[in-house]
Design an enzyme around this catalytic site. Structure first.
Site, PDB file in Angstrom:
ATOM      1  N   GLY A 276      35.287  51.667  57.433  1.00  0.00           N
ATOM      2  CA  GLY A 276      37.028  51.099  56.690  1.00  0.00           C
ATOM      3  C   GLY A 276      36.567  49.750  56.610  1.00  0.00           C
ATOM      4  CB  ALA A 277      37.455  46.794  57.603  1.00  0.00           C
ATOM      5  CG  MET A 278      30.779  45.093  60.964  1.00  0.00           C
ATOM      6  SD  MET A 278      30.963  46.374  62.718  1.00  0.00           S
ATOM      7  CE  MET A 278      30.009  45.034  63.134  1.00  0.00           C
ATOM      8  CD  GLU A 279      33.800  44.253  64.893  1.00  0.00           C
ATOM      9  OE1 GLU A 279      33.001  45.150  65.366  1.00  0.00           O
ATOM     10  OE2 GLU A 279      33.592  45.132  63.766  1.00  0.00           O
ATOM     11  CD  GLU A 311      37.879  45.391  60.987  1.00  0.00           C
ATOM     12  OE1 GLU A 311      36.428  44.790  62.098  1.00  0.00           O
ATOM     13  OE2 GLU A 311      38.198  47.295  61.545  1.00  0.00           O
TER      14      GLU A 311
END
Length: 874
Positions: A276-279, A311
């Site tokens: 979904g996402a990466m921080e 995130e």
């Protein structure tokens, strides 16, 4: 033999030996637009210290060739220095500098440096994705989270491109004729390798900024940017993204009282993203599925806001303070999951954050925690392959659920005080469970050891059941909560402490509208301790229509109902006005279906009554998805057609009845398309919506919905390849290509299925996204049609796993497991041939990688659960 799978003890030995100061990484991406170029030059210079001069260590680098390794001025012989994916560094000094020059490889799997060619305009886009250990696919490094360092990136790329990294751009220098330029970025704070990042390509960019006054009166300025592919720019809404980002920065600064430490804050929406996402600090990457090119519901916008804030929470939980090893992955993911929901609730216009959490995230945790491969929140991660698979519903959603219980246990103020102390004490460092427990104990004044042992270091879902007795007048004479909490390994009971609320609900005939609303008429807050807890506060109270344990969803447990309460829910749940109470009840009933305690037939009957009354589009989507799954997997084969048609009729009826242009109308339309994959009852409606010969007032049959409709027609043999090709010519985009690939593999034709199987299993030409699309289309087929492939599935597992990256291999192994099966009459579920074949494979392959075995065990258990539910429903 591959040596990519770093073991925990190797990492511990390396971190005991060395500490890293800085990286200078140079990447030459000038040939990225050439599809024949498989790799790019990567030069990594690392300065580090060694506590035992004269000893040796190694670097990690998954590469396409190494041209030189220079350690402290000595050129090392490649034949001894380069050993597969490791580079050996002998004879270390106290202070060391090593430079590795080599070729890194472009990726199609979403791991490392992913390269994507946009079918809309043939332009090339690059981005990196590393978690848990894929930075080594881009530059030589010490690939483990506790060897933090400062990173400086220099990137050569076409001058017309946008290039970004974690740090702010400090210079851009044209090279030669000016077609290429060299970007240099500011050194980062001390961070882990897996959260470094590079973005490069002809991205559309929007810019803004946020400023906030800190507790000491200083003003913090944070530049903002948002990126997407150029062909998506017309659909991009960066101002909405900036608005949520600013709200989050304002909220978290007030909550954590620790300034955002990473300078700028970029958000990049990228293609074929595995997550979904990466921080990545300073450059967060998101799936471009969050760029809505078709109509999206409010629930989709809420989900995007939740991901943005999840995130952002990582900037503190994970980036500023990082777990020492992947055992404590929960130290960042559980907190980010909890904080994301909290921030959406407190800092955005969305009002149903905790409802969404209960319906989706917590439901994910309940499923994961009942598998044979379940594990404690604090896991035992022995190597990187295990780490890759630990990004699961336990680490994220169960951990977040337990944190919500912790907040109820110690109080919100003590919880936040602990977080603030944790950041102050461990900034830019690495931590373990003991560090967090110390902060919690200090802030709350409680010894957290027992709570930790029972909640963080055990596995499995506790179940809470009310045992009630009443007198002849319906007044409670006894109420006891029974906790069933078996340890998944030993079977011994391990009851957990629960702080929860009990809600008493009764019909309110004064409610507006038709029928009586089911409203809360009383509540009791108690501590559940041990296997049995009496509730004397309810003795003498009139028995309500519904007794709801875990009202407001404070704890983590499966909830059961006494028989009268169950009957109330089956008939009146849709009339409960409190959305969170409804969510708790819907979740509890879905768990009962999965456990075979409530039949698929009763569940569909519930949905037929309740779904038309459900006001939340996100909840409605979950209910319809669950109902369809119950029909296809949990209903006995002999009842399936009837239940499917009952559900399909409801969906089409409500599609026509829904408010024009509403979110609910779109949800009903999507559900109709999904049901149309296995039924032809409303094929003419679906075809008419595509061809314009039928319409539903207010329904926009845009690109995403069109592909869902085409997939339904293809899966039932009511489309043609030529029609699909004509459609994709009109939608020559990345999403269109995925929609086409799924539909093209969906035809109920043995030759089509065989071709899709060959592409997915025996070839290795598909990117991550197109591989998943092919698998999705292939699985749209009857059990009889797909049965012929089961033997080859098990025969191919070892080769698939050994010949592909773990990302691609996992998609094939999990996605193509033959899990959609019917239980023949008079057969015991455990005797089903597919279950027997999977058990035979596990027995015959004891040395298979644990990550591969885990997928098979999980899929096998899901199949067994569905077969048991079918048996119970007969």
């Amino acid at each position: 033999m591959s040596n990519q799978n770093l073991r925990r003890e190797e990492a511990a030995a390396r971190s005991a030996l060395i500490s890293v100061d800085a990286y200078e990484v140079e990447l030459d991406l000038s040939t990225a637009e050439n599809p024949e170029a498989t790799g790019f030059r990567s030069r990594s210079t690392i300065t580090f210290r060694c506590s035992e001069p004269g000893s040796a260590t190694f670097l990690d680098f998954i590469h396409g060739g190494v041209s030189s390794v220079v350690l402290n001025g000595r050129t090392l012989p490649l034949e001894t220095a380069v050993d597969g994916s490791r580079i050996h560094l002998p004879g270390l000094d106290l202070e060391n500098t090593v430079t590795v020059d080599g070729t890194a490889l472009y990726s199609r799997s979403g791991e490392g440096m992913h390269r994507f060619t946009d079918p809309a305009d043939a332009r090339t886009y690059l981005y990196t994705q590393y978690e848990p250990a894929d930075a080594r696919r881009v530059f030589a490094d010490f690939e483990q989270p506790d060897l933090k360092a400062s990173f400086t990136f220099r990137v050569t790329a076409p001058s017309e491109w946008e290039v970004a990294s974690n740090g702010a751009e400090t210079s851009r220098t044209p090279l030669g004729s000016g077609d290429l330029s060299r970007w240099e970025f500011a050194p980062t704070q001390r961070i882990s390798t897996y959260i470094t990042s590079v973005l490069a390509g002809p991205y559309f960019a929007a810019r803004d900024s946020w400023s906030g006054t800190m507790k000491d009166g200083s003003v913090l300025e944070v530049p903002l940017a948002a990126y997407c592919r150029a062909s998506l720019a017309a659909h991009f809404d960066p101002q909405n993204i900036f608005d949520i980002t600013k709200r989050g920065l304002e909220y978290f600064h007030g909550l954590f009282e620790y300034p955002y430490p990473f300078g700028k804050y970029d958000s990049a929406f990228v293609p074929e993203y595995n997550l979904g996402a990466m921080e990545n600090p300073g450059l967060v990457t998101f799936t471009e599925a969050y760029v809505f090119r078709s109509k999206a519901t409010e629930a989709q916008y809420e989900a995007r806001a939740n991901t943005i804030l999840h995130e952002m929470a990582h900037m503190w939980f994970g980036d500023l303070v990082t777990m020492a090893w992947w055992d404590d992955l929960w130290l960042k993911e559980s907190f980010a999951d909890y904080m994301g929901a909290l921030a959406v609730d407190n800092a955005t216009p969305f009002t149903n954050s905790w409802v969404s959490f209960a319906n989706r995230r917590k439901a994910w945790a309940y499923v994961q925690d009942q598998l044979p491969t379940t594990h404690p929140i604090v896991a035992d991660i022995t190597d990187l392959e295990a780490a890759k698979q630990n990004f699961d519903g336990i680490t994220y959603a169960k951990g977040a659920s337990v944190l919500k219980q912790l907040v109820a246990y110690v109080g919100f103020d003590a919880f936040i005080d602990a977080a603030r102390g944790y950041f102050r004490d461990h900034a830019y460092g690495n931590t373990t469970l003991a560090d967090l427990l110390g902060a919690l104990s200090t802030a709350s004044g409680r010894d957290m050891a027992v709570w930790s042992r029972l909640w963080l270091q055990t596995a499995g879902v506790p179940a809470l059941t009310p045992l009630v007795e009443t007198d002849d007048d319906g007044v409670y004479t006894s109420v006891t909560i029974v906790q069933d909490a078996p340890d998944p390994v030993s079977g011994e009971q391990v009851p957990r402490p629960h702080r929860l609320r009990i809600g008493l609900y009764n019909p309110d005939s004064t409610s507006p509208g038709s029928g009586s609303a089911l409203v809360r008429t009383g509540t009791v807050e108690i501590d559940v301790v041990g296997s049995r807890t009496d509730v004397p506060e309810l003795v003498g109270t009139a028995r309500p229509a519904l007794l709801l344990l875990n009202d407001e969803d404070l704890t983590y447990a499966k909830i059961r109902f006494d028989n009268e309460s169950l009957q109330t829910l089956l008939h009146f749940l849709g009339r409960m006005p409190d959305p969170l109470a409804r969510a708790v009840c819907f979740s509890a009933l879905w768990n009962s279906v999965r456990d075979g305690a409530l039949s698929a037939q009763d569940y569909v009957r519930l949905i037929v009554h309740a779904a038309p009354l459900e006001t939340g589009a996100g909840v409605l989507q979950v209910l319809l998805d669950n109902a369809r799954f119950a029909v296809e997997r949990f209903a006995p084969a002999e009842r399936r057609d009837g239940l499917r048609e009952t559900l399909y009729s409801l969906v089409v009826e409500q599609l026509h009845a829904a408010e024009a242009g509403s979110d609910r109308q779109l949800i009903w339309a999507r559900s109709a398309a999904a049901l149309g994959r296995t039924s032809t009852s409303h094929t003419e409606l679906l075809r008419g919506l595509l061809e314009g010969t039928a319409s539903v007032p207010g329904l926009a049959v845009d690109s995403d919905l069109r592909w869902l409709l085409w997939q339904a027609l293809a899966a039932t043999g009511n489309a043609t390849r030529a029609k699909l090709e004509a459609e994709v010519e009109l939608d020559a985009t990345a999403s269109g290509r995925v929609g086409f690939t799924t539909a093209a593999a969906a035809f109920p034709d043995p030759a089509v299925k065989a071709a899709a199987w060959q592409e997915a299993v025996h070839a290795n030409d598909l990117s991550n996204q197109l591989l998943s699309a092919t698998i999705n289309g292939f699985t749209m087929g009857s059990t009889d049609l797909l049965a012929v492939f089961s033997a080859d599935y098990f025969a191919s597992l070892t080769l698939v796993w050994s010949s592909r990256s773990i990302e691609l291999a996992s998609r094939v192994v999990a996605g193509l497991f033959p899990g959609a099966q019917d239980l023949p009459p008079h057969m015991v579920p455990a005797d089903h041939p597919v279950l027997v074949a999977s058990m035979d494979w596990l027995e015959a392959n004891p040395q298979a990688p644990s990550a591969l075995r885990r997928i098979i065990v999980e899929q096998q258990d899901q199949l067994l659960r569905s077969l048991r539910a079918q048996a119970a429903g007969r």
